[in-house]
Enzyme design. Structure first.
Site, mmCIF file in Angstrom:
data_model
loop_
_atom_site.group_PDB
_atom_site.id
_atom_site.type_symbol
_atom_site.label_atom_id
_atom_site.label_comp_id
_atom_site.label_asym_id
_atom_site.label_seq_id
_atom_site.Cartn_x
_atom_site.Cartn_y
_atom_site.Cartn_z
ATOM 1 N N HIS A 27 0.854 -1.234 -0.007
ATOM 2 C CA HIS A 27 -0.203 0.050 -0.156
ATOM 3 C C HIS A 27 0.939 1.194 -0.087
ATOM 4 O O HIS A 27 2.061 1.074 0.019
ATOM 5 C CB HIS A 27 -1.067 0.007 1.130
ATOM 6 N N HIS A 30 3.998 1.351 2.544
ATOM 7 C CA HIS A 30 5.124 0.660 1.864
ATOM 8 C C HIS A 30 6.009 1.526 0.887
ATOM 9 O O HIS A 30 7.135 1.477 0.641
ATOM 10 C CB HIS A 30 4.841 -0.723 1.443
ATOM 11 N N CYS A 137 5.637 -13.610 18.026
ATOM 12 C CA CYS A 137 4.487 -12.970 17.226
ATOM 13 C C CYS A 137 4.684 -13.384 15.676
ATOM 14 O O CYS A 137 5.576 -12.921 15.110
ATOM 15 C CB CYS A 137 4.656 -11.369 17.524
ATOM 16 N N CYS A 140 5.064 -10.027 13.493
ATOM 17 C CA CYS A 140 6.458 -9.361 13.150
ATOM 18 C C CYS A 140 7.342 -10.536 13.054
ATOM 19 O O CYS A 140 8.607 -10.118 12.672
ATOM 20 C CB CYS A 140 6.926 -8.909 14.826
ATOM 21 N N CYS A 155 0.927 -8.148 20.963
ATOM 22 C CA CYS A 155 2.085 -7.438 20.441
ATOM 23 C C CYS A 155 1.665 -6.089 20.262
ATOM 24 O O CYS A 155 0.519 -5.947 19.615
ATOM 25 C CB CYS A 155 2.509 -8.228 19.249
ATOM 26 N N HIS A 158 0.713 -5.723 16.439
ATOM 27 C CA HIS A 158 -0.325 -6.594 15.968
ATOM 28 C C HIS A 158 -1.384 -6.829 16.807
ATOM 29 O O HIS A 158 -1.482 -8.031 17.535
ATOM 30 C CB HIS A 158 0.431 -7.846 15.356
ATOM 31 N N LYS A 305 -4.313 3.865 11.298
ATOM 32 C CA LYS A 305 -3.206 2.986 10.614
ATOM 33 C C LYS A 305 -3.738 2.322 9.430
ATOM 34 O O LYS A 305 -4.913 2.099 9.295
ATOM 35 C CB LYS A 305 -3.044 1.828 11.856
ATOM 36 N N LYS A 308 -5.928 -3.680 6.426
ATOM 37 C CA LYS A 308 -7.254 -4.272 5.898
ATOM 38 C C LYS A 308 -8.259 -4.116 6.680
ATOM 39 O O LYS A 308 -9.339 -4.106 6.295
ATOM 40 C CB LYS A 308 -6.658 -5.823 5.415
HETATM 41 N N1 MSP Z 1 9.679 -8.420 5.417
HETATM 42 C C1 MSP Z 1 10.043 -7.286 6.443
HETATM 43 C C2 MSP Z 1 11.328 -6.394 6.117
HETATM 44 C C3 MSP Z 1 12.462 -7.364 5.611
HETATM 45 S S1 MSP Z 1 13.950 -6.550 5.217
HETATM 46 C C4 MSP Z 1 15.085 -7.426 5.323
HETATM 47 C C5 MSP Z 1 8.786 -6.365 6.864
HETATM 48 N N2 MSP Z 1 7.999 -6.366 5.690
HETATM 49 S S2 MSP Z 1 6.683 -5.310 5.589
HETATM 50 O O1 MSP Z 1 6.051 -5.709 4.545
HETATM 51 O O2 MSP Z 1 5.927 -5.482 6.850
HETATM 52 O O3 MSP Z 1 6.987 -3.938 5.835
HETATM 53 C C6 MSP Z 1 8.039 -3.270 4.739
HETATM 54 C C7 MSP Z 1 8.550 -1.943 4.958
HETATM 55 O O4 MSP Z 1 7.178 -0.965 4.928
HETATM 56 C C8 MSP Z 1 9.060 -1.940 6.394
HETATM 57 O O5 MSP Z 1 10.111 -0.888 6.508
HETATM 58 C C9 MSP Z 1 7.965 -1.093 7.179
HETATM 59 O O6 MSP Z 1 8.241 -0.285 8.019
HETATM 60 C C10 MSP Z 1 7.188 -0.466 6.137
HETATM 61 N N3 MSP Z 1 6.028 0.002 6.143
HETATM 62 C C11 MSP Z 1 4.852 -0.758 6.283
HETATM 63 N N4 MSP Z 1 3.727 0.071 6.558
HETATM 64 C C12 MSP Z 1 4.114 1.379 6.532
HETATM 65 C C13 MSP Z 1 3.425 2.527 6.482
HETATM 66 N N5 MSP Z 1 1.953 2.506 6.882
HETATM 67 N N6 MSP Z 1 4.062 3.550 6.689
HETATM 68 C C14 MSP Z 1 5.377 3.766 6.392
HETATM 69 N N7 MSP Z 1 6.125 2.750 6.097
HETATM 70 C C15 MSP Z 1 5.424 1.378 6.325
HETATM 71 O O7 MSP Z 1 8.750 -5.837 7.978
#
Ligand code: MSP
Length: 484
Positions: A27, A30, A137, A140, A155, A158, A305, A308
């Protein structure tokens, strides 16, 4: 040994983002991280030359979260993660993210390198067999101590998931052995954790002392992962696999070495893995360490936040289809979360779009093009060498500290100054041809310069302005950013 982590532009630089879990399509939250890293990669290419910059992103596909998402959909995990990974890559392409590789942890080369990494640590004795009993968790994909859980045993990241109580045979990593080395690294190296505010958080975590952690899971519980070398009953723990992705591509391309500056962009929720676990894993194999872990906060949508269950997930392509890729890039870069979380909204996006893009940049470009066309004058196109040093100028300094927002502010200040110049000199009313030529030459060259400065941030608009202005006869065209 050289002083790793300097901003010496003769060195190579390796830029990475977190790799996203393949349990669902990314989204806008990310996407923010990928856009920020992309700006830095584009700026660094302009500064150091293409061949000295490597930029990596991708998907994290093993482990329980991904496995459960596939099971829920009733498809094989291979099929499911392939589909999500492809969709993620499409989202990044729509945003014009200039990665050199989109890595998947299921790629064969990565699986081999991650298994080798594990095997080497096993050989040194830093990875050993034991039994783990405690909390886990799945959101995480992390082991938790009681102090990391909320009062009701959940957590904090989560709260809708149940914490697992597990007792299982695992391989453990001697994390505790590296406590002092990690402390020294963070204390001695100012730029190791940026922004600085996050350093203390990591230091106080270290103060509590590190415990060894499991780096494998039993295959009968987690069937989806890389097999532990010479033990087919265990798979490598998803973080011990995922973090190695950086090394997989870096080492293949000659970018995992002392002479290369290595910068990881990550969200605040995964800082600990990058600032404490990853360097310890590297120390245990005597490999070069990253130079900077740049940490950003979270994007919330209208106060909530993005998730989904809240039902407020926005994918990058939905916004790009409506406003264009550069508007999305600009908005998130200008308002993105530097340290703490920020709120975005569609109303705010439209407000900024109209003020800064339709009005500010778009209107200035349109006015100068029209004035240039009406004047019937010719404007000598710039020579490429003219812009060679713009990346070392004062306006770009914030980029050395990854502050795309501040650099953008500097560019938009130049746009305001240019708007003022147009209003004060009123070229539309100028009767003296020589004076008119002088004014328009100044303004045309100013917009040409701005088109170069915006290149890393909004590359499509930069190209459009250059196509229009980097020639003798400048003509008005349709608006860059039609009002919404
Ligand atoms: N798979 C692990 C990362 C492994 S790196 C070797 C993971 N994946 S994640 O899909 O949960 O998150 C990926 C990245 O997106 C992370 O840096 C996370 O902080 C970031 N974000 C997820 N949601 C976000 C927001 N709402 N806003 C900004 N960044 C966000 O963690």
């Amino acid at each position: 040994m050289r002083n790793k982590g300097t901003n010496n532009i003769n060195e190579k630089i390796f830029i990475t983002t977190a790799i996203d879990y393949a349990n669902d399509i990314i989204h806008v939250g990310h996407a923010y991280e990928k856009i920020l890293a992309d700006v830095i990669a584009r700026y660094q290419r302009a500064l150091r030359g293409e061949e000295n910059v490597l930029f990596l992103t991708g998907t994290d596909e093993h482990g329980t979260t991904n496995y459960q998402a596939a099971t829920k959909k009733g498809v094989s995990v291979e099929e499911y993660t392939s589909k999500i990974s492809k969709a993620d890559q499409e989202q990044l392409d729509i945003l014009n993210i200039s990665y050199d590789r989109f890595i998947r942890t299921t790629d064969k080369d990565h699986e081999e390198i991650a298994a080798e990494f594990f095997a080497k640590a096993l050989k040194t004795g830093d990875v050993y067999k034991g039994t783990y009993e405690g909390c886990y968790c799945e959101g995480c994909e992390a082991y938790k101590t009681l102090s990391e859980l909320t009062e009701d045993g959940k957590c904090p990241n989560h709260p809708t998931r149940e914490i697992q109580q597990i007792k299982e045979e695992n391989y453990f990593f001697k994390w505790s052995k590296y406590t002092n080395q990690l402390k020294k690294l963070i204390q001695d190296k100012e730029d190791f954790i940026l922004p600085k505010a996050k350093r203390n958080e990591m230091l106080s975590f270290l103060e509590q002392g590190l415990e060894d952690i499991p780096v494998s899971r039993p295959k009968h519980k987690v069937p989806w992962g890389i097999s532990v070398p010479e033990d087919d009953n265990q798979v490598i723990y998803v973080w011990y696999d995922a973090l190695v992705n950086y090394y997989t591509f870096g080492t293949q391309k000659g970018f995992w070495e002392e002479q290369t500056k290595i910068v990881h962009f990550v969200g605040k929720d995964i800082l600990r893995f990058h600032a404490l676990l990853w360097p310890a894993m590297l120390m245990s194999l005597d490999l070069p360490l990253p130079d900077t872990i740049y940490t950003h906060g979270f994007i919330n949508l209208e106060g909530q936040k993005i998730s989904k269950s809240v039902g407020n997930v926005i994918r990058p392509d939905e916004l790009v289809n409506k406003y264009g890729e550069d508007a999305v890039r600009y908005y998130l870069l200008k308002h993105g979360p530097i340290t703490e979380d920020v709120d975005i909204s569609l109303n705010h996006l439209e407000e900024i779009y109209n003020a800064d893009l339709a009005n500010g940049l778009g209107n200035t470009v349109a006015r100068i093009a029209k004035l240039a066309e009406n004047s019937k004058l010719e404007f000598e196109p710039p020579k490429p060498a003219e812009f060679k040093h713009i990346w070392e100028e004062e306006w770009a300094k914030p980029l050395t500290k990854y502050r795309a927002d501040k650099a953008l502010q500097n560019i938009w200040n130049e746009i305001s100054t240019l708007e003022k110049h147009i209003n004060e000199n009123a070229p539309w009313a100028e009767k003296d041809t020589k004076r008119l030529e002088e004014i328009l030459n100044f303004e045309v060259n100013a917009i040409r310069r701005i088109s170069k400065l915006i290149e890393p941030f909004i590359p499509l608009s930069s190209r459009k302005i250059q196509e229009q202005f980097f020639k003798k006869n400048i003509k008005a065209t349709k608006p860059l950013f039609p009002r919404v």
